[in-house]
Design a protein around this motif. Structure first.
Motif, short mmCIF file in Angstrom:
data_model
loop_
_atom_site.label_atom_id
_atom_site.label_comp_id
_atom_site.label_asym_id
_atom_site.label_seq_id
_atom_site.Cartn_x
_atom_site.Cartn_y
_atom_site.Cartn_z
N ASP A 184 -5.43 13.19 1.47
CA ASP A 184 -4.55 12.07 1.18
C ASP A 184 -5.41 10.84 0.90
OD1 ASP A 184 -5.47 11.38 3.72
OD2 ASP A 184 -3.52 10.80 4.46
N SER A 185 -4.79 9.84 0.27
CA SER A 185 -5.51 8.62 -0.04
C SER A 185 -4.50 7.48 -0.19
CB SER A 185 -6.30 8.79 -1.33
OG SER A 185 -7.17 7.70 -1.51
N TRP A 186 -4.97 6.27 0.08
CA TRP A 186 -4.14 5.07 -0.02
C TRP A 186 -4.47 4.34 -1.32
CZ3 TRP A 186 -0.39 3.57 3.40
CH2 TRP A 186 -0.34 4.26 4.60
N TYR A 212 -2.86 3.88 -8.67
CA TYR A 212 -3.15 5.31 -8.58
C TYR A 212 -3.28 5.90 -9.98
CZ TYR A 212 -2.11 10.28 -8.41
OH TYR A 212 -2.13 11.63 -8.62
N ASN A 266 -8.81 -3.13 6.94
CA ASN A 266 -8.01 -3.50 8.13
C ASN A 266 -8.54 -4.73 8.79
OD1 ASN A 266 -6.46 -1.23 7.75
ND2 ASN A 266 -7.75 0.04 9.04
N PRO A 296 -11.92 3.04 4.75
CA PRO A 296 -10.60 2.58 5.21
C PRO A 296 -10.66 1.42 6.19
CG PRO A 296 -10.70 4.96 5.22
CD PRO A 296 -12.08 4.46 4.90
N MET A 333 0.84 -1.18 0.00
CA MET A 333 0.00 0.00 0.00
C MET A 333 0.89 1.24 0.00
SD MET A 333 -3.21 -0.94 0.03
CE MET A 333 -4.19 0.39 0.65
N ILE A 334 0.40 2.27 -0.66
CA ILE A 334 1.13 3.54 -0.71
C ILE A 334 0.15 4.68 -0.46
CG2 ILE A 334 0.86 3.75 -3.22
CD1 ILE A 334 3.72 4.99 -3.22
N ARG A 335 0.59 5.66 0.33
CA ARG A 335 -0.25 6.81 0.64
C ARG A 335 0.31 8.01 -0.10
NH1 ARG A 335 -0.43 11.32 3.54
NH2 ARG A 335 1.61 10.99 4.41
N TYR A 336 -0.59 8.71 -0.79
CA TYR A 336 -0.18 9.93 -1.48
C TYR A 336 -0.89 11.13 -0.85
CZ TYR A 336 1.90 7.29 -5.35
OH TYR A 336 2.68 6.47 -6.11
#
Length: 155
Positions: free
Chosen positions: A15-17, A24, A155, A151, A1-4
């Motif tokens: 921001d978003s994952w 993306y 999890n 979100p 996962m990457i958050r921008y």
């Protein structure tokens, strides 16, 4: 996962994952990345500080000296009230769809086409479709909308 860290053309920061940078790019190109404040799909990456992995695991940091004077500011909530209201709204929309529509899973694109063509009864459905499948449905004149995932569902 990457958050921008992202910013829309109206200077709203958010921001978003994403699963990875390719996801993306695909979502952005398809118009599926939108500003939660104004809904604009004209979104770009904002300047971000890099995440640096710590190498001193297991070591204990020295205790800070006691602060003189009044205590510092109180902790702040991670989500603003507006963001909390938006998430509550999205939860309600999702709950309504799940309670009132049929989950057709991976058959979603085929079932949407069958309903559109009149081959099966018209009814509310939801399920899974790739970005390419959604784009193809739109090109065929079949209206579909993404069902928001929250979100906490990851999890």
């Amino acid at each position: 996962m990457i958050r921008y860290d992202l910013v829309c053309d109206k200077d709203h920061a958010f921001d978003s994952w994403f699963p990875d940078s390719a996801a993306y790019e695909k979502l952005l190109a398809g118009g599926f990345v939108a500003c939660p404040h104004c809904g604009s799909t004209k979104v770009a990456k904002a300047i971000m500080a890099p995440a640096v992995k710590r190498t001193d695991k297991g070591r204990t940091a020295p205790s800070p000296a006691p602060a003189a004077g009044p205590p510092g500011p109180a902790p702040v909530a991670l989500l603003s009230e507006k963001e909390q209201q938006m998430r509550a709204f999205l939860r309600a929309v999702r709950r309504h769809v799940v309670e009132n529509a049929e989950n057709v899973g991976e058959r979603f694109p085929d079932e949407a086409r069958r309903i559109h063509a009149g081959e099966t009864e018209e009814r509310a459905i939801y399920g899974d479709a790739s970005l390419e499948e959604v784009r193809s449905l739109h090109e065929e004149g079949i209206e579909v909308l993404p069902l928001p995932r929250l979100p906490e569902e990851g999890n």
